[in-house]
Design an enzyme around this catalytic site. Sequence first.
Site, PDB file in Angstrom:
ATOM      1  N   HIS A  96       2.818   7.793   3.296  1.00 34.30           N
ATOM      2  CA  HIS A  96       1.581   8.006   3.265  1.00 34.30           C
ATOM      3  C   HIS A  96       1.883   8.387   5.020  1.00 34.30           C
ATOM      4  O   HIS A  96       1.839   9.093   5.181  1.00 34.30           O
ATOM      5  CB  HIS A  96       0.818   7.227   3.621  1.00 34.30           C
ATOM      6  CG  HIS A  96       0.680   6.650   1.871  1.00 34.30           C
ATOM      7  ND1 HIS A  96       0.029   7.826   1.034  1.00 34.30           N
ATOM      8  CD2 HIS A  96       0.590   5.632   1.161  1.00 34.30           C
ATOM      9  CE1 HIS A  96       0.241   6.988  -0.328  1.00 34.30           C
ATOM     10  NE2 HIS A  96       0.562   6.113  -0.120  1.00 34.30           N
TER      11      HIS A  96
ATOM     12  N   ASP B   4      -3.314   0.252  11.944  1.00 35.62           N
ATOM     13  CA  ASP B   4      -3.812  -0.577  10.516  1.00 35.62           C
ATOM     14  C   ASP B   4      -1.751  -1.411  11.009  1.00 35.62           C
ATOM     15  O   ASP B   4      -2.405  -1.817   8.877  1.00 35.62           O
ATOM     16  CB  ASP B   4      -5.255   0.000  10.322  1.00 35.62           C
ATOM     17  CG  ASP B   4      -4.423  -0.183   9.474  1.00 35.62           C
ATOM     18  OD1 ASP B   4      -3.754   1.203   9.663  1.00 35.62           O
ATOM     19  OD2 ASP B   4      -4.605   0.174   7.646  1.00 35.62           O
TER      20      ASP B   4
HETATM   21  C1  BDR Z   1      -3.509   4.550   3.339  1.00 39.49           C
HETATM   22  O1  BDR Z   1      -3.569   3.195   3.072  1.00 39.49           O
HETATM   23  C2  BDR Z   1      -2.815   1.763   4.222  1.00 39.49           C
HETATM   24  O2  BDR Z   1      -2.716   1.143   2.842  1.00 39.49           O
HETATM   25  C3  BDR Z   1      -1.932   3.578   4.674  1.00 39.49           C
HETATM   26  O3  BDR Z   1      -1.173   2.485   5.629  1.00 39.49           O
HETATM   27  C4  BDR Z   1      -2.059   4.566   4.540  1.00 39.49           C
HETATM   28  O4  BDR Z   1      -2.406   4.526   5.664  1.00 39.49           O
HETATM   29  C5  BDR Z   1      -2.636   5.402   2.318  1.00 39.49           C
HETATM   30  O5  BDR Z   1      -4.103   5.141   1.591  1.00 39.49           O
HETATM   31 CA    CA Z   2      -2.521   2.825   7.431  1.00 43.06          CA
END
Ligand code: BDR
Ligand code: CA
Length: 313
Positions: free
Chosen positions: A240, A10
């Site tokens: 992340h 995403d």
């Molecule tokens: C996840 O949430 C999204 O905002 C980031 O892309 C990542 O996949 C972190 O909690």
């Molecule tokens: Ca993500």
Amino acid sequence: MARKIIIDTDPGIDDAMAILFAFQAPQLEVLGLTTTFGNVSVDLATQNAIKLTEIAQVTVPVAKGVAVPSHIAPRPHPDFVHGKDGFGNINLPAPAGSAIDKSAAQFIVDTVRAFPGEVTIIALGPLGNLAKALELDPEVADLVDEVVLMGGTAIEYGNVSPVAEANIMNDPHAADKVFTAPWQVTMIGLDVTHQVLLDNDILSRIKQANPEEGGFLFDCAQYYIDFYSSRFDMNGCYFHDASTIAYVMDPSIFGVELGAVRVACEGIGIGQTIFAPQGMSFPEPHWNDVPMTQVCMEVDSEKLLTLFETTLS
Ligand code: BDR
Ligand code: CA
């Protein structure tokens, strides 16, 4: 032989870091990108995924996926974290290419069937496309090499509630389906991503070595880093989504624990990934007969960031 991967995503600033990292990794062969709502709408996620293939100058199919959660109302897109454009409001021109004429779930099924036992699915967003692929063709669970997902948290606090991480919260029912299906799942959640800090020193060095991709990542990361510094007084951002790519390149960077994971689908604990360690039994039956997930609990932060920097430089 390079490891075949599909990235479900995403994009999203940290998704962009993960995807450009994967495109540069000689150990990986990216077979396609599949998109989902999450950080932005699925339409924008699809445009952004195509844009990333153009920035990296690779020809990789992009398949558009689910637009909303399977059972709950959608939550607002977090534009205060990723910007309205998903890339930190840097006003990039629209991509020239377009998505393929196949849904994300169908693309996953067809690709896994074309390479039985060889494909690893890396999931960087809410898990609706993976749940849909299981619905379309339950046998894919036996034919996938591994599912490596960024999401959830076992003992660290959540980031959208005290117990829930954003990707799982955005479609808890789909996530529960993914954790209980008979495939090998590796969860890279906040337990490890909150131990790794990516800062502007690293991003500047990547930009200097690789002006095209590094320059783009540096520019969009500024909005993300501003969010982290204003919200948490941090000098950088958590690492992340790109942690999943490092995991498939070199799993020895992480320490894992085995256990059954279930997702709370309602109430104030909605979105919590509830981890029952292997060997412990409980009177409540919900974790019985659930396949073991590998939950990453430890990470060698220095090794991980070095791999990211050297691969992109
Ligand atoms: C996840 O949430 C999204 O905002 C980031 O892309 C990542 O996949 C972190 O909690
Ligand atoms: Ca993500």
